[in-house]
Write an enzyme that holds these catalytic residues in place. Sequence first.
Site, PDB file in Angstrom:
ATOM      1  N   LYS A  53      40.982  -8.829 -10.134  1.00 40.84           N
ATOM      2  CA  LYS A  53      39.804  -9.668  -9.235  1.00 40.84           C
ATOM      3  C   LYS A  53      40.057 -10.832  -9.464  1.00 40.84           C
ATOM      4  O   LYS A  53      40.048 -11.846  -8.327  1.00 40.84           O
ATOM      5  CB  LYS A  53      38.763  -8.917  -9.599  1.00 40.84           C
ATOM      6  CG  LYS A  53      38.564  -7.284  -9.352  1.00 40.84           C
ATOM      7  CD  LYS A  53      37.280  -6.699  -9.917  1.00 40.84           C
ATOM      8  CE  LYS A  53      37.549  -5.038  -9.839  1.00 40.84           C
ATOM      9  NZ  LYS A  53      36.194  -4.317 -10.097  1.00 40.84           N
ATOM     10  N   GLN A  97      31.360  -5.229 -13.774  1.00 40.63           N
ATOM     11  CA  GLN A  97      32.568  -4.110 -14.063  1.00 40.63           C
ATOM     12  C   GLN A  97      32.179  -3.029 -14.866  1.00 40.63           C
ATOM     13  O   GLN A  97      31.413  -3.144 -15.751  1.00 40.63           O
ATOM     14  CB  GLN A  97      33.679  -4.927 -14.713  1.00 40.63           C
ATOM     15  CG  GLN A  97      34.803  -4.151 -14.934  1.00 40.63           C
ATOM     16  CD  GLN A  97      35.387  -3.732 -13.795  1.00 40.63           C
ATOM     17  OE1 GLN A  97      35.663  -4.663 -13.067  1.00 40.63           O
ATOM     18  NE2 GLN A  97      35.713  -2.606 -13.432  1.00 40.63           N
ATOM     19  N   ASP A 120      29.773  -5.531  -4.636  1.00 45.17           N
ATOM     20  CA  ASP A 120      30.143  -3.930  -4.832  1.00 45.17           C
ATOM     21  C   ASP A 120      29.634  -3.157  -3.566  1.00 45.17           C
ATOM     22  O   ASP A 120      30.090  -2.097  -3.489  1.00 45.17           O
ATOM     23  CB  ASP A 120      29.862  -3.545  -6.163  1.00 45.17           C
ATOM     24  CG  ASP A 120      31.242  -3.597  -7.003  1.00 45.17           C
ATOM     25  OD1 ASP A 120      32.035  -3.498  -6.561  1.00 45.17           O
ATOM     26  OD2 ASP A 120      30.786  -3.451  -8.015  1.00 45.17           O
TER      27      ASP A 120
END
Length: 285
Positions: A53, A97, A120
Amino acid sequence: MAQIIDGKQIATDIKTSLKVEAERLFPLVGRRAFLTVVLVGDDPASRSYTRGKIKACEFVGIDSDLLEFPSSVSEEELLKAIERLNEDDKVDGILVQLPLPAHISKQKVIDAICREKDVDGFHPLNVGRLDQGYDCISPCTPKGIMRLINSTGVETEGKIAVVVGRSNIVGKPVAKLLLQANCTLIQTHSHTRDLDSITRMADILVVAVGKPGLIKGNMVKKGAVVIDVGISRCEDGLLHGDVDFESTAENASFITPVPGGVGPMTIAMLMANTLECYKKRNNIL
Ligand code: NDP
């Protein structure tokens, strides 16, 4: 024989056009978009996803930082850190995460991220807005899956879409997006009876379970578009999808490989979502 949907190439093309967009926006805003990735613990897979990422941010021209905590971090401490990121004006996107250690509530952490920085798309307000078909940040993997389906040129309207799996991260949101694309939708899960006869109805089959080889060629209709979301590291040390590629490719019209299908698209969509949050926070429509 199915055509392979090259997720890696499609993701690279998307990131390249996002890079152009980031360059265009930089002088308008006076700073680059900024993503903070929060990593708790030392799980090698999480660390590797996180690296991917950050690397993608560098490629696109998004500033980023990695905020690391040991797995012993308390829930309170983590929530306070998220609160600080919410208030930090230069931060456009916050990504925690997953998975988190068992003593930390995943839902509390997701709820703590302000909706405007929820790259997200997991915050209940974003989930609710997606459900209602309102403007929202869509979760990265489902959004990437839709881009892969669209890349085939196959019309979604009126097609039967079967989603295998109903997780909050993949199964449920991709089902909503397929419904919005005017598919007739069937969602299956671990209690579904006679899965074979249901998957054989699918013009578009999306499989997100985490059981390598669950879907075999004889469970797939001739000409179906097959999207394999599953990623499992097996005893042979390799990554495998939920779909048995060889037998399914004989029946499908299009199929994603694992690796190189959905995975790279998830990261590309994270970049897209970060730029979307940055634009919205700076009133650029
Ligand atoms: P979850 O474990 O959260 O959900 C799995 C789903 O599969 C559940 O809804 C479960 O049903 C269902 N299921 C289990 N067994 C069966 C079965 N025999 N038949 C039909 N449905 C079944 O997984 P995720 O959705 O988070 O992830 C799924 C896979 O996708 C994993 O391999 C994961 O690594 C991968 N993944 C890949 C990403 C990428 O970027 N490529 C991103 C996210 C995930 P029930 O609800 O009844 O338990």
